[in-house]
Each structure stands twice: as C-alpha cells, then as structure tokens.
Design an enzyme around this catalytic site. Structure first.
Site, mmCIF file in Angstrom:
data_model
loop_
_atom_site.group_PDB
_atom_site.id
_atom_site.type_symbol
_atom_site.label_atom_id
_atom_site.label_comp_id
_atom_site.label_asym_id
_atom_site.label_seq_id
_atom_site.Cartn_x
_atom_site.Cartn_y
_atom_site.Cartn_z
ATOM 1 N N LYS A 146 0.856 -1.190 0.000
ATOM 2 C CA LYS A 146 0.000 0.000 0.000
ATOM 3 C C LYS A 146 0.882 1.226 0.000
ATOM 4 O O LYS A 146 2.035 1.160 0.439
ATOM 5 C CB LYS A 146 -0.895 0.024 1.249
ATOM 6 C CG LYS A 146 -2.135 0.869 1.081
ATOM 7 C CD LYS A 146 -3.204 0.136 0.312
ATOM 8 C CE LYS A 146 -4.442 0.981 0.112
ATOM 9 N NZ LYS A 146 -5.524 0.182 -0.497
HETATM 10 P P1 NAD Z 1 -13.046 7.836 -2.912
HETATM 11 O O1 NAD Z 1 -12.064 8.898 -2.550
HETATM 12 O O2 NAD Z 1 -13.466 7.702 -4.330
HETATM 13 O O3 NAD Z 1 -14.385 8.007 -2.027
HETATM 14 C C1 NAD Z 1 -14.389 8.161 -0.647
HETATM 15 C C2 NAD Z 1 -15.764 8.682 -0.254
HETATM 16 O O4 NAD Z 1 -15.858 8.699 1.176
HETATM 17 C C3 NAD Z 1 -16.040 10.110 -0.728
HETATM 18 O O5 NAD Z 1 -17.384 10.192 -1.173
HETATM 19 C C4 NAD Z 1 -15.879 10.939 0.555
HETATM 20 O O6 NAD Z 1 -16.636 12.136 0.542
HETATM 21 C C5 NAD Z 1 -16.428 9.949 1.555
HETATM 22 N N1 NAD Z 1 -16.066 10.257 2.933
HETATM 23 C C6 NAD Z 1 -14.880 10.689 3.432
HETATM 24 N N2 NAD Z 1 -14.996 10.918 4.753
HETATM 25 C C7 NAD Z 1 -16.268 10.596 5.092
HETATM 26 C C8 NAD Z 1 -17.022 10.617 6.304
HETATM 27 N N3 NAD Z 1 -16.447 11.008 7.451
HETATM 28 N N4 NAD Z 1 -18.316 10.222 6.271
HETATM 29 C C9 NAD Z 1 -18.906 9.820 5.121
HETATM 30 N N5 NAD Z 1 -18.246 9.780 3.939
HETATM 31 C C10 NAD Z 1 -16.955 10.168 3.930
HETATM 32 O O7 NAD Z 1 -12.423 6.471 -2.342
HETATM 33 P P2 NAD Z 1 -12.750 4.978 -2.793
HETATM 34 O O8 NAD Z 1 -11.722 4.552 -3.754
HETATM 35 O O9 NAD Z 1 -14.194 4.859 -3.109
HETATM 36 O O10 NAD Z 1 -12.421 4.194 -1.440
HETATM 37 C C11 NAD Z 1 -13.379 4.100 -0.383
HETATM 38 C C12 NAD Z 1 -12.981 2.978 0.553
HETATM 39 O O11 NAD Z 1 -12.906 1.756 -0.204
HETATM 40 C C13 NAD Z 1 -11.602 3.119 1.208
HETATM 41 O O12 NAD Z 1 -11.665 2.558 2.488
HETATM 42 C C14 NAD Z 1 -10.712 2.306 0.301
HETATM 43 O O13 NAD Z 1 -9.535 1.855 0.960
HETATM 44 C C15 NAD Z 1 -11.638 1.165 -0.036
HETATM 45 N N6 NAD Z 1 -11.273 0.434 -1.257
HETATM 46 C C16 NAD Z 1 -11.179 1.069 -2.457
HETATM 47 C C17 NAD Z 1 -10.864 0.332 -3.588
HETATM 48 C C18 NAD Z 1 -10.832 0.953 -4.955
HETATM 49 O O14 NAD Z 1 -10.691 0.198 -5.940
HETATM 50 N N7 NAD Z 1 -10.987 2.244 -5.106
HETATM 51 C C19 NAD Z 1 -10.596 -1.038 -3.475
HETATM 52 C C20 NAD Z 1 -10.716 -1.663 -2.233
HETATM 53 C C21 NAD Z 1 -11.051 -0.904 -1.131
#
Ligand code: NAD
Length: 454
Positions: A146
């Site tokens: 990561k």
């Molecule tokens: P992203 O940046 O696209 O979206 C994150 C979202 O969370 C945004 O809408 C943001 O406004 C919201 N957010 C932030 N703080 C918040 C709060 N306090 N309350 C409510 N909403 C809040 O990120 P993403 O890629 O969608 O990742 C989201 C989660 O999924 C993370 O934990 C990430 O590690 C996990 N994840 C992502 C992927 C991927 O392929 N992108 C893969 C596996 C896991």
C-alpha cells in the site's frame, strides 16, 4: 488552499484536518478520557489495531507459532520519502509519502495509493497487510502493498495533485515495476492519477503500462476496472442473499461514502432493483425512504454538486446514517467508522464492507450479538484488485478484453472466494471474517514455506 506544512506535519501529524479527521481526533480525545467515541465519529482504535486483532485471532486458530507470526505480521520493506512541492500559493509544501511492501510470497506486491491528510505510516502498514490476505483470498498471484501521501488532495488543484504524484513516483520508482510492485487507485486517487504515475515511470524506464493499474481506458486501462470494487461487493451480496432470505429486487440499502466504491455499488444494486434509502459523504448524509436515485445522485456529485443539496431528500445528521433501517449497509468511506459508539444503533441485516477496516473489533462483537451478517473487507472489496490483475494481464499481453468478459471473470472469482470462505466458516463454526483471514493467512504461509522463505 493549504497552508505551509511544517516538518512535524510532514512526518505524519495532521494538517488542515477535514471533517473525518476532526471526528477522529474528537473520538480519540473521548477515548483518552475513558469514554467510547460518540456516534458517527471514527473509532479510537487505529486501522493497524483493527487488522492486528483479526490477524491474531486467525493465527490462534491456525496455531501458528509466535516466531512464524512475526514474519507474516511485519512488512518486508517500508519506504518513507519526502515530497517537497511548490504549490500555487508560491510556497514549498512538504508532504510525507509511503510505500509499504508487506509480503510478496505469492507474487509481485500490489496495492493502492491513498492521498489523504490522515495518511500515516501505521495506516499504510495496516492497509498493506490487508492486501496480502485479500489477494490470497481472491486467489490472484500477488503479494500485498500500500502507499499513501499525507496531502489534502481534496482541497488541491489538479495541477498541484499532478506535481505531488510525479514527485512521489520519482522517489519510489526504484521499488516498483511490473514484476516487483504495481500500485492502483485508493481514496482520493483515480485513473488520472494513475496515468500521471505511468507517464512519470515511463520517462525513466520506457513505456510500461503494467506498472500501475486503474489507468484510463485511453491509456491501456481495463474496461470494468473503475466499477470493479463496487461491482465485486454486489456479487458478494448476491451470493449471500439467498441464505439470508433476501432478494435483491426487494432489498433496501444505505451507503456510507459516495466515491468510487460507494457510488458504483449503489448504481449496480439499483440495476438489480434494490432501493437506496440513505447515503452520505464527507459533506453529510441524506435520506429518502422511497428511494434516492443512485444514477442521478452520481451525476449531481460528478458535476460538482454537494450531496446534501441533492433535490427531494431529507438531510439527516451524519451520525444518524447508521441508524436508518435497511437490509444492506455498505460502508465505503474510511476505516473505523463503525465502532463501539454506534454499532448498537445499526438497523440492517447485512453489512458489505466496501471500505477497508470500517468495523472495529468491539463493533464486530456488538454486530454479531445483533445477528447482523458481515461480509468483511478482505473479501468483499477484493473486486478492485481482481480487475487490476486482469488489467495487468492485458497490459503484459498488449491485448484488451471487452467489458462483459472482465465482469464475467470477476464474477467467477468473487463467487469462488465467497464459497471457499463461507465453506470454511461453516466447517469451523466461525464467522466469515475469521474464516477469510484463516484462508488468506494459510495460503500465504504455504507459499512462503514452499519458497523456502521460512
Ligand atoms: P473515494 O475517494 O473515491 O471516495 C471516498 C468517499 O468517502 C467520498 O465520497 C468521501 O466524501 C467519503 N467520505 C470521506 N470521509 C467521510 C465521512 N467522514 N463520512 C462519510 N463519507 C466520507 O475512495 P474509494 O476509492 O471509493 O475508497 C473508499 C474505501 O474503499 C476506502 O476505504 C478504500 O480503501 C476502499 N477500497 C477502495 C478500492 C478501490 O478500488 N478504489 C478497493 C478496495 C477498497
């Protein structure tokens, strides 16, 4: 625009905290004072504590000796770099960048890059370790890694994010490569950021699309990658639904975080006929019992609209999102958001963990007592890394699959992972989370032994 970063901030202390950072600090203060965090705040335990807890429980079950555990808990390599960048305010800002390669027994390191002011080395360690187990559970030939930069990407201009991205790549490129370590997007990074990373790497090594995944379609990205994590969550839910007496067409759901994972999961659930009754992002939370249109909300946010200003919905307190009655709750924001202080308010049947480490161990116990079925992060959100694997395979062959082929292959892998983990859970009389860690750790230990690494 951000203010100048001090050295202390650059090595991990928070700067310009956003709402979640304030919540986290508030929760920490509360915990220090001896109380549980207030509802809606992030938990007092770190992502690293959360992953360690589940890792140890699975190691106990596998009766893994202490000396062997250390090998699989500690990361193989940790790189910390300084990223000085002159931003449009004319000043040099210094950020800290991390790339942690946790375990490479099963293949090249693989894991996302997160840009967020709260990124610190322990969080990256936790997320790197999760990737090791996740790739093993999904059965894709990767290790776990990561990366992250503690910059306030959400508040920066695109040109500033580009400078940070290129500078970060320049400093970590030596440990990356298509057979060494392949980054991907995570919170606040996207296909554009991956394109800059690939381009910067290419200046030094020649055109190398397989060095990062999650790239734009125009630059050898894979069809289906952007939606893959959300889609994978939905595949997992569909696999579990019949045993829970749920039919997707009659299902209501709530999404916490409407970014890549949350918005795709919501749109695909809606395609199946499910109804989104509440949703949040960092601006707040909204609710509508007869359904919020996931596509229209996505268009609204993508056009720069604020989620809480979406028409025809009731704005609710961010703290109250967890208490909205629904069949499926999909955490898709940051870690530690379901904790001791709010778990008992949850009114859902199933939690599909799109986010990494959204549920603390204390909350996990409360939810089990409430008979809420949890499909844990290490399996539920593996769809992203699975399609990243497909993207890497396509790049290495300079060949492209169509979207249907990608989605079909993703479905096959996600269903297989669900069946293998749920089968193990049944055999051993344990929950899915413990079974997932057991399966993941077992596979990594076997690979390391077979290599002669231990
Ligand atoms: P992203 O940046 O696209 O979206 C994150 C979202 O969370 C945004 O809408 C943001 O406004 C919201 N957010 C932030 N703080 C918040 C709060 N306090 N309350 C409510 N909403 C809040 O990120 P993403 O890629 O969608 O990742 C989201 C989660 O999924 C993370 O934990 C990430 O590690 C996990 N994840 C992502 C992927 C991927 O392929 N992108 C893969 C596996 C896991």
């Amino acid at each position: 625009m951000a203010e100048t970063t001090t050295a202390a901030e650059a090595i991990g202390e928070r700067r310009e905290p956003d709402k979640s950072a304030q919540a986290s600090e508030g929760a920490k203060a509360e915990a220090d004072a001896g109380g549980a965090p207030k509802p809606g705040q992030r938990a007092e335990v770190s992502n690293l504590d959360i992953v360690k807890h589940y890792f140890e429980a699975a190691c106990d079950r596998l009766e893994l000796p202490e000396d062997v555990r250390v090998v699989f808990w500690t990361p193989y390599r940790e790189v910390t770099v300084q990223i000085p960048v002159r931003l449009s305010d004319g000043r040099v800002h210094v950020y800290a960048g991390y790339r942690i390669q946790h375990n490479g027994a099963r293949g090249p390191y693989k894991g996302g890059i997160r840009f967020h002011p709260e990124v610190d080395i322990d969080e990256v360690r936790a997320l790197a370790s999760l990737m090791t187990w996740k790739t093993a559970i999904a059965g894709v030939p990767y290790g776990g890694a990561k990366g992250g930069v503690n910059c306030p990407a959400g508040d920066l201009e695109a040109s500033e994010v580009q400078k940070i991205t290129r500078s970060f790549m320049d400093k970590i490129e030596k440990v990356l490569g298509p057979t060494r370590d392949i980054p991907a997007p995570d919170v606040n990074t996207n296909a554009q950021v991956m394109a800059w990373m690939m381009d910067e790497y290419g200046k030094l090594h020649g055109h190398t699309p397989a060095v990062v995944t999650g790239k734009p379609i125009s630059l050898e990205g894979s069809f289906g990658r952007e939606a893959a994590t959300g889609r994978g969550c939905v595949y997992m839910f569909r696999e579990a639904a019949p045993n829970l007496g749920l039919s997707p067409a009659d299902t209501t759901f709530v999404v916490q975080g409407y970014g890549n994972v949350g918005s795709w999961a919501a749109r695909i659930m809606q395609q199946l006929g499910s109804t989104m009754v509440a949703v949040s992002d960092s601006s707040g939370a909204i609710r509508k019992d007869d359904g919020i249109d996931a596509n229209a909300l996505y268009d609204h946010v993508a056009a720069g609209g604020v989620l809480t200003e979406f028409e025809g919905v009731e704005v609710i307190g961010a703290d109250d999102l967890v208490a909205v009655p629904c069949d499926v709750f999909i955490p898709a924001a940051l870690g530690g958001m379901i904790h001791e202080g709010n778990a008992d308010r949850m009114e859902c049947r199933v939690i599909v963990e799109g986010a990494n480490s959204p549920t603390t161990p204390a909350a996990d116990r409360i939810l089990r007592d409430k008979d809420i079925y949890i499909i844990p992060d290490v399996m539920a959100n593996a769809g992203g890394v699975v399609v990243s694997y497909f993207e890497w395979v396509q790049n290495l062959q300079h060949f492209r699959w169509d979207e249907r082929e990608v989605n079909d292959k993703l479905g096959t892998i996600m269903r297989r992972a669900y069946r293998e983990v749920s089968g193990r859970a049944r055999e051993e009389g344990i929950d899915l989370r413990e079974a997932a860690y057991v399966v993941g750790i077992e596979r990594v230990v076997e690979a390391a032994r077979t290599r002669g690494y231990i």
